[in-house]
Write a protein that holds these residues in place. Structure first.
Motif, PDB file in Angstrom:
ATOM      1  N   ALA A  61       0.828  -1.207   0.000  1.00  0.00           N
ATOM      2  CA  ALA A  61       0.000   0.000   0.000  1.00  0.00           C
ATOM      3  C   ALA A  61       0.865   1.261   0.000  1.00  0.00           C
ATOM      4  O   ALA A  61       0.423   2.320  -0.429  1.00  0.00           O
ATOM      5  N   HIS A  62       2.098   1.122   0.464  1.00  0.00           N
ATOM      6  CA  HIS A  62       3.047   2.245   0.480  1.00  0.00           C
ATOM      7  C   HIS A  62       4.170   2.046  -0.539  1.00  0.00           C
ATOM      8  O   HIS A  62       5.227   2.665  -0.441  1.00  0.00           O
ATOM      9  N   GLU A  63       3.896   1.147  -1.511  1.00  0.00           N
ATOM     10  CA  GLU A  63       4.847   0.837  -2.582  1.00  0.00           C
ATOM     11  C   GLU A  63       6.218   0.417  -2.049  1.00  0.00           C
ATOM     12  O   GLU A  63       7.263   0.817  -2.554  1.00  0.00           O
ATOM     13  N   LYS A  64       6.186  -0.425  -1.002  1.00  0.00           N
ATOM     14  CA  LYS A  64       7.408  -0.957  -0.421  1.00  0.00           C
ATOM     15  C   LYS A  64       7.373  -2.473  -0.507  1.00  0.00           C
ATOM     16  O   LYS A  64       6.312  -3.080  -0.551  1.00  0.00           O
ATOM     17  N   ASP A  65       8.554  -3.070  -0.499  1.00  0.00           N
ATOM     18  CA  ASP A  65       8.685  -4.520  -0.574  1.00  0.00           C
ATOM     19  C   ASP A  65       8.808  -5.086   0.835  1.00  0.00           C
ATOM     20  O   ASP A  65       9.726  -4.728   1.576  1.00  0.00           O
ATOM     21  N   VAL A  66       7.901  -5.986   1.199  1.00  0.00           N
ATOM     22  CA  VAL A  66       7.900  -6.558   2.537  1.00  0.00           C
ATOM     23  C   VAL A  66       9.186  -7.323   2.828  1.00  0.00           C
ATOM     24  O   VAL A  66       9.701  -7.281   3.954  1.00  0.00           O
ATOM     25  N   VAL A  67       9.737  -8.002   1.837  1.00  0.00           N
ATOM     26  CA  VAL A  67      10.979  -8.752   2.063  1.00  0.00           C
ATOM     27  C   VAL A  67      12.114  -7.788   2.409  1.00  0.00           C
ATOM     28  O   VAL A  67      12.903  -8.039   3.316  1.00  0.00           O
ATOM     29  N   GLU A  68      12.156  -6.676   1.730  1.00  0.00           N
ATOM     30  CA  GLU A  68      13.211  -5.689   1.974  1.00  0.00           C
ATOM     31  C   GLU A  68      13.081  -5.029   3.342  1.00  0.00           C
ATOM     32  O   GLU A  68      14.085  -4.732   3.992  1.00  0.00           O
ATOM     33  N   TYR A  69      11.857  -4.799   3.806  1.00  0.00           N
ATOM     34  CA  TYR A  69      11.650  -4.039   5.032  1.00  0.00           C
ATOM     35  C   TYR A  69      11.409  -4.895   6.272  1.00  0.00           C
ATOM     36  O   TYR A  69      11.693  -4.452   7.382  1.00  0.00           O
ATOM     37  N   VAL A  70      10.883  -6.091   6.130  1.00  0.00           N
ATOM     38  CA  VAL A  70      10.545  -6.900   7.299  1.00  0.00           C
ATOM     39  C   VAL A  70      11.582  -7.986   7.574  1.00  0.00           C
ATOM     40  O   VAL A  70      11.987  -8.182   8.723  1.00  0.00           O
ATOM     41  N   VAL A  71      12.015  -8.682   6.548  1.00  0.00           N
ATOM     42  CA  VAL A  71      12.909  -9.830   6.767  1.00  0.00           C
ATOM     43  C   VAL A  71      14.237  -9.431   7.416  1.00  0.00           C
ATOM     44  O   VAL A  71      14.675 -10.103   8.353  1.00  0.00           O
ATOM     45  N   PRO A  72      14.897  -8.343   6.999  1.00  0.00           N
ATOM     46  CA  PRO A  72      16.148  -7.983   7.685  1.00  0.00           C
ATOM     47  C   PRO A  72      15.943  -7.690   9.177  1.00  0.00           C
ATOM     48  O   PRO A  72      16.768  -8.076  10.005  1.00  0.00           O
ATOM     49  N   THR A  73      14.832  -7.046   9.515  1.00  0.00           N
ATOM     50  CA  THR A  73      14.527  -6.776  10.920  1.00  0.00           C
ATOM     51  C   THR A  73      14.287  -8.080  11.668  1.00  0.00           C
ATOM     52  O   THR A  73      14.754  -8.259  12.799  1.00  0.00           O
ATOM     53  N   LEU A  74      13.566  -8.999  11.040  1.00  0.00           N
ATOM     54  CA  LEU A  74      13.310 -10.307  11.633  1.00  0.00           C
ATOM     55  C   LEU A  74      14.619 -11.045  11.883  1.00  0.00           C
ATOM     56  O   LEU A  74      14.857 -11.560  12.975  1.00  0.00           O
ATOM     57  N   VAL A  75      15.480 -11.085  10.887  1.00  0.00           N
ATOM     58  CA  VAL A  75      16.766 -11.780  11.012  1.00  0.00           C
ATOM     59  C   VAL A  75      17.607 -11.155  12.125  1.00  0.00           C
ATOM     60  O   VAL A  75      18.175 -11.860  12.967  1.00  0.00           O
ATOM     61  N   THR A  76      17.672  -9.837  12.158  1.00  0.00           N
ATOM     62  CA  THR A  76      18.437  -9.143  13.200  1.00  0.00           C
ATOM     63  C   THR A  76      17.887  -9.486  14.581  1.00  0.00           C
ATOM     64  O   THR A  76      18.654  -9.760  15.511  1.00  0.00           O
ATOM     65  N   SER A  77      16.582  -9.489  14.706  1.00  0.00           N
ATOM     66  CA  SER A  77      15.957  -9.810  15.996  1.00  0.00           C
ATOM     67  C   SER A  77      16.232 -11.252  16.406  1.00  0.00           C
ATOM     68  O   SER A  77      16.541 -11.521  17.570  1.00  0.00           O
ATOM     69  N   LEU A  78      16.126 -12.172  15.461  1.00  0.00           N
ATOM     70  CA  LEU A  78      16.403 -13.577  15.765  1.00  0.00           C
ATOM     71  C   LEU A  78      17.858 -13.769  16.197  1.00  0.00           C
ATOM     72  O   LEU A  78      18.142 -14.537  17.123  1.00  0.00           O
ATOM     73  N   LYS A  79      18.771 -13.063  15.538  1.00  0.00           N
ATOM     74  CA  LYS A  79      20.190 -13.181  15.877  1.00  0.00           C
ATOM     75  C   LYS A  79      20.501 -12.612  17.256  1.00  0.00           C
ATOM     76  O   LYS A  79      21.497 -12.964  17.866  1.00  0.00           O
ATOM     77  N   MET A  80      19.628 -11.753  17.761  1.00  0.00           N
ATOM     78  CA  MET A  80      19.816 -11.174  19.087  1.00  0.00           C
ATOM     79  C   MET A  80      19.317 -12.103  20.196  1.00  0.00           C
ATOM     80  O   MET A  80      19.387 -11.763  21.373  1.00  0.00           O
ATOM     81  N   LEU A  81      18.828 -13.282  19.818  1.00  0.00           N
ATOM     82  CA  LEU A  81      18.304 -14.262  20.778  1.00  0.00           C
ATOM     83  C   LEU A  81      19.117 -15.560  20.724  1.00  0.00           C
ATOM     84  O   LEU A  81      18.556 -16.640  20.545  1.00  0.00           O
ATOM     85  N   PRO A  82      20.441 -15.506  20.871  1.00  0.00           N
ATOM     86  CA  PRO A  82      21.262 -16.703  20.647  1.00  0.00           C
ATOM     87  C   PRO A  82      20.974 -17.857  21.615  1.00  0.00           C
ATOM     88  O   PRO A  82      21.221 -19.013  21.261  1.00  0.00           O
ATOM     89  N   ARG A  83      20.444 -17.588  22.803  1.00  0.00           N
ATOM     90  CA  ARG A  83      20.127 -18.688  23.721  1.00  0.00           C
ATOM     91  C   ARG A  83      18.885 -19.442  23.274  1.00  0.00           C
ATOM     92  O   ARG A  83      18.745 -20.633  23.530  1.00  0.00           O
ATOM     93  N   SER A  84      17.964 -18.763  22.604  1.00  0.00           N
ATOM     94  CA  SER A  84      16.719 -19.389  22.158  1.00  0.00           C
ATOM     95  C   SER A  84      16.747 -19.781  20.686  1.00  0.00           C
ATOM     96  O   SER A  84      16.071 -20.719  20.280  1.00  0.00           O
ATOM     97  N   VAL A  85      17.510 -19.032  19.905  1.00  0.00           N
ATOM     98  CA  VAL A  85      17.538 -19.254  18.460  1.00  0.00           C
ATOM     99  C   VAL A  85      18.983 -19.532  18.040  1.00  0.00           C
ATOM    100  O   VAL A  85      19.788 -18.611  17.925  1.00  0.00           O
ATOM    101  N   PRO A  86      19.305 -20.810  17.802  1.00  0.00           N
ATOM    102  CA  PRO A  86      20.669 -21.108  17.365  1.00  0.00           C
ATOM    103  C   PRO A  86      20.947 -20.462  16.008  1.00  0.00           C
ATOM    104  O   PRO A  86      20.040 -20.361  15.164  1.00  0.00           O
ATOM    105  N   PRO A  87      22.162 -20.000  15.787  1.00  0.00           N
ATOM    106  CA  PRO A  87      22.484 -19.319  14.524  1.00  0.00           C
ATOM    107  C   PRO A  87      22.108 -20.117  13.275  1.00  0.00           C
ATOM    108  O   PRO A  87      21.684 -19.546  12.280  1.00  0.00           O
ATOM    109  N   GLU A  88      22.218 -21.442  13.358  1.00  0.00           N
ATOM    110  CA  GLU A  88      21.900 -22.257  12.180  1.00  0.00           C
ATOM    111  C   GLU A  88      20.408 -22.288  11.868  1.00  0.00           C
ATOM    112  O   GLU A  88      20.009 -22.669  10.755  1.00  0.00           O
ATOM    113  N   ALA A  89      19.547 -21.862  12.804  1.00  0.00           N
ATOM    114  CA  ALA A  89      18.098 -21.833  12.560  1.00  0.00           C
ATOM    115  C   ALA A  89      17.661 -20.538  11.890  1.00  0.00           C
ATOM    116  O   ALA A  89      16.589 -20.488  11.285  1.00  0.00           O
ATOM    117  N   VAL A  90      18.478 -19.498  11.967  1.00  0.00           N
ATOM    118  CA  VAL A  90      18.081 -18.192  11.429  1.00  0.00           C
ATOM    119  C   VAL A  90      17.812 -18.240   9.923  1.00  0.00           C
ATOM    120  O   VAL A  90      16.778 -17.737   9.468  1.00  0.00           O
TER     121      VAL A  90
END
Length: 163
Positions: A61-90
């Motif tokens: 709706a704002h002419e933006k790509d969800v993969v470009e704007y959401v996935v990097p934030t998701l990956v960064t957040s997952l990487k900040m949880l190393p006790r719960s999210v092993p790096p190989e699961a990211v």
């Protein structure tokens, strides 16, 4: 229910975890058996699909790509949880989110890699949680994601009753 419970716990005034709530969740999962656990996994994938669908439509709706704007934030957040999210699961969780963002069923996409491993269960829950939290922050409403899913379930139930 599990994701909503996690969202409420994060936003509660207390920073301590609730052992009683954790025990209830564990009892629920134990009582389900193998078939029920598969249903929970499929349900979590469905939540991820619905959250990514909503995010895709909101970004388009704002002419933006969800993969470009959401996935990097998701990956960064997952990487900040190393006790719960092993790096190989990211990468698996990123791929799952991208599949959902492009309209593919996360459950069907995941099947090409075999059964879920125990090490991927917490990252899967974290992915659904982080996407729900992202939606709630976008809408400035702590219950928006839960309400969205509840309304979708209500519509499905009403449709089934009419048939």
């Amino acid at each position: 229910m599990l994701i909503d419970s996690r969202l409420k716990a994060v936003h509660a005034d207390s920073s301590e975890s609730n052992p009683e709530q954790e025990q209830l969740v564990q009892q629920l999962l134990t009582s389900l058996g193998p078939e029920g656990v598969d249903d929970v996994l499929d349900g979590t994938c469905t939540l991820i699909y619905l959250f990514m669908k909503w995010l895709r439509e909101a970004h388009e709706a704002h002419e933006k790509d969800v993969v470009e704007y959401v996935v990097p934030t998701l990956v960064t957040s997952l990487k900040m949880l190393p006790r719960s999210v092993p790096p190989e699961a990211v990468p698996m969780m990123a791929g799952l989110a991208i599949a959902a963002a492009t309209g593919l069923s996360p459950t069907l996409w995941r099947k090409q890699y075999g059964d879920w491993t125990k090490a991927e269960l917490t990252p899967l829950e974290a992915t659904a949680f982080l996407l729900a939290e992202h939606i709630n922050r976008m809408t400035d409403d702590q219950d928006f994601a839960t309400r969205m899913i509840t309304e979708a379930l209500t519509q499905v139930e009403e449709g089934e009753r009419e048939e």
